[in-house]
Design a protein around this motif. Structure first.
Motif, short mmCIF file in Angstrom:
data_model
loop_
_atom_site.label_atom_id
_atom_site.label_comp_id
_atom_site.label_asym_id
_atom_site.label_seq_id
_atom_site.Cartn_x
_atom_site.Cartn_y
_atom_site.Cartn_z
N ILE A 216 0.87 -1.17 0.00
CA ILE A 216 0.00 0.00 0.00
C ILE A 216 0.91 1.23 0.00
O ILE A 216 1.65 1.47 0.95
CB ILE A 216 -0.93 0.01 1.23
CG1 ILE A 216 -1.78 -1.26 1.24
CG2 ILE A 216 -1.82 1.25 1.22
CD1 ILE A 216 -2.60 -1.44 2.49
N SER A 217 0.86 1.98 -1.07
CA SER A 217 1.77 3.11 -1.23
C SER A 217 1.15 4.16 -2.14
O SER A 217 0.35 3.84 -3.03
CB SER A 217 3.11 2.63 -1.81
OG SER A 217 3.92 3.72 -2.18
N ASP A 218 1.54 5.43 -1.92
CA ASP A 218 1.12 6.51 -2.81
C ASP A 218 1.89 6.47 -4.12
O ASP A 218 1.56 7.21 -5.06
CB ASP A 218 1.33 7.87 -2.13
CG ASP A 218 0.39 8.07 -0.94
OD1 ASP A 218 -0.72 7.49 -0.97
OD2 ASP A 218 0.77 8.78 0.00
N PHE A 219 2.92 5.64 -4.18
CA PHE A 219 3.74 5.51 -5.40
C PHE A 219 3.55 4.12 -6.00
O PHE A 219 4.51 3.48 -6.43
CB PHE A 219 5.21 5.76 -5.07
CG PHE A 219 5.48 7.10 -4.46
CD1 PHE A 219 5.71 8.21 -5.26
CD2 PHE A 219 5.49 7.25 -3.08
CE1 PHE A 219 5.95 9.45 -4.69
CE2 PHE A 219 5.73 8.48 -2.50
CZ PHE A 219 5.96 9.60 -3.32
N SER A 220 2.32 3.67 -6.03
CA SER A 220 2.04 2.31 -6.47
C SER A 220 2.41 2.08 -7.93
O SER A 220 2.85 0.99 -8.30
CB SER A 220 0.56 1.97 -6.24
OG SER A 220 -0.27 2.91 -6.91
N ASP A 221 2.23 3.09 -8.77
CA ASP A 221 2.55 2.91 -10.19
C ASP A 221 4.04 2.65 -10.39
O ASP A 221 4.44 1.76 -11.17
CB ASP A 221 2.14 4.15 -11.00
CG ASP A 221 0.63 4.28 -11.13
OD1 ASP A 221 -0.07 3.25 -10.96
OD2 ASP A 221 0.15 5.39 -11.40
N GLU A 222 4.89 3.41 -9.68
CA GLU A 222 6.34 3.22 -9.80
C GLU A 222 6.76 1.84 -9.27
O GLU A 222 7.59 1.15 -9.87
CB GLU A 222 7.09 4.32 -9.06
CG GLU A 222 6.97 5.69 -9.68
CD GLU A 222 5.75 6.46 -9.21
OE1 GLU A 222 4.80 5.80 -8.69
OE2 GLU A 222 5.72 7.69 -9.36
N ILE A 223 6.18 1.46 -8.14
CA ILE A 223 6.51 0.15 -7.56
C ILE A 223 6.05 -0.97 -8.48
O ILE A 223 6.76 -1.97 -8.67
CB ILE A 223 5.86 0.01 -6.17
CG1 ILE A 223 6.47 1.02 -5.20
CG2 ILE A 223 6.03 -1.41 -5.63
CD1 ILE A 223 5.80 1.07 -3.85
#
Length: 300
Positions: A216-223
Motif C-alpha cells: 500500500i503506497s502513494d507511489f504504487s505505479d512506480e513500484i
C-alpha cells in the motif's frame, strides 16, 4: 465448423493434461512407496524405532504384537481411507488404497541389509526416507499415512486446527511409547518423526516457500513497474480507498499484490524502500501457486 474444430482441440488438450497428470501421480506414488519401504526395512524395523501418525501406530503395534507390519499398515490405515472417501473423493480413496497395499507388499517381501548401527543415523535417515515416501505419495494425490485425513475430520468438528490435532496425536503416541518400549527408544523415535515431518514439508512446499506481498503506497505505479519489469514478477492492482485521515480522501489509490519466493522477498523490500520508505507492506505464506509470472519450484 470453426467452433467444432476449437472444441475438438480443447478436448484433445484436456485429455493430454489429464494423461500427463495421471502419469505424474503414478510416478510420484511409486517413488513414495519405494522410499518409505527403504526407510522401514533398512532403518526403522531392524532397530525397533517408529514414527508419528498412523505409521507410528503401525510400527508400535508391530513391536508389541506378533502381527506382521504389512498387515498392520493396511489395518491401521483402512479407517483413514474410508474417511478420505467421505471427505475428498473416491479417486483419492482408490489411489491411497493401492499405495498402501503396494507399501505393505514391499515391506513383506523385500529384504534389505542393515545399513548402520548408529542410532542417531538410523533416526535421521529412517525419518528422511519415510518422510520422502509420505511426501511423494501426497504429491501424487494419495496417502500412505492417513493421520492428516483424520485431522481434517476432527478440525471440522472442533476448535482444533489440523496442525494442532496432529501435534496432540503424536505427543500422546510418544508418551504411550515411552511407557511401553522405553524412554530412549521413544526419544529417538521423536527425532525420526521430526526428520520425517521436515522432509514432507520440503517435498510439498519446497525450500523456496511462496510469499504473498501486499503493498500500500502513494507511489504504487512506480513500484508496480519496478516489480514487473525489473524483477520479472506479475503484479495485480486493486482499487481501494484509504480508511483514516487524509488518505481516506483519496479514492483512486491502488493496493498491489504479488507472489515471490522467500529468497526474493528481501530484494522486493529493497526496491520498495527505494521508491517509498513509508510504504505499508504485508507478507504472508502461500502454500502453492499455478500460472502467472512466478518462479517455478522443483517437482511442479
Amino acid at each position: 465448423m470453426v467452433k467444432q474444430i476449437l472444441n475438438i482441440q480443447e478436448s484433445t488438450w484436456a485429455k493430454r493434461v489429464m494423461l500427463w497428470r495421471q502419469i505424474k501421480d503414478v510416478l510420484f506414488i511409486g517413488i513414495g512407496v519405494v522410499m518409505a519401504s527403504i526407510g522401514l526395512k533398512g532403518f526403522l524395523l531392524p532397530n525397533g524405532f517408529f514414527d508419528g501418525g498412523a505409521m507410528g501406530v503401525s510400527l508400535l503395534l508391530e513391536i508389541l504384537t506378533p502381527i506382521d507390519l504389512s498387515f498392520l499398515i493396511i489395518l491401521v490405515n483402512l479407517p483413514f481411507i474410508y474417511l478420505g472417501y467421505k471427505q475428498l473423493s473416491i479417486r483419492f480413496a482408490i489411489k491411497s488404497t493401492l499405495a498402501i497395499f503396494a507399501l505393505a507388499l514391499l515391506v513383506h517381501y523385500i529384504e534389505l541389509p542393515v545399513i548402520t548401527a548408529d542410532k542417531l543415523l538410523i533416526a535421521v535417515f529412517g525419518g528422511f526416507f519415510l518422510g520422502s515416501g509420505i511426501g511423494f505419495a501426497i504429491r501424487g494425490g494419495a496417502v500412505i499415512d492417513g493421520t492428516e485425513v483424520l485431522a481434517i475430520q476432527v478440525s471440522r468438528r472442533s476448535s482444533l486446527t489440523v496442525g494442532d490435532f496432529i501435534t496432540v496425536f503424536n505427543v500422546f503416541l510418544f508418551i504411550v511409547a515411552a511407557f511401553l518400549v522405553g524412554l530412549e527408544t521413544a526419544m529417538y523415535s521423536m527425532l525420526t518423526y521430526f526428520s520425517a515431518s521436515r522432509t514432507v514439508d520440503f517435498l510439498i512446499n519446497g525450500v523456496e516457500e511462496y510469499i504473498g506481498v501486499m503493498i500500500i503506497s502513494d507511489f504504487s505505479d512506480e513500484i508496480k513497474k519496478k516489480v514487473t519489469y525489473d524483477l520479472g514478477r506479475g503484479v495485480t492492482a486493486f482499487k481501494a480507498d484509504g480508511g483514516f485521515g487524509e488518505k481516506a480522501k483519496n479514492p483512486d489509490r491502488n493496493v498491489l499484490f504479488t507472489v515471490v519466493t522467500r529468497l526474493e522477498v528481501t530484494r522486493v523490500q529493497t526496491e520498495i524502500e527505494k521508491i517509498d520508505p513509508k510504504a505499508f507492506v504485508i507478507q504472508y505464506p502461500i502454500k502453492d501457486t499455478k500460472g502467472g509470472m512466478i518462479k517455478k519450484r522443483p517437482l511442479h
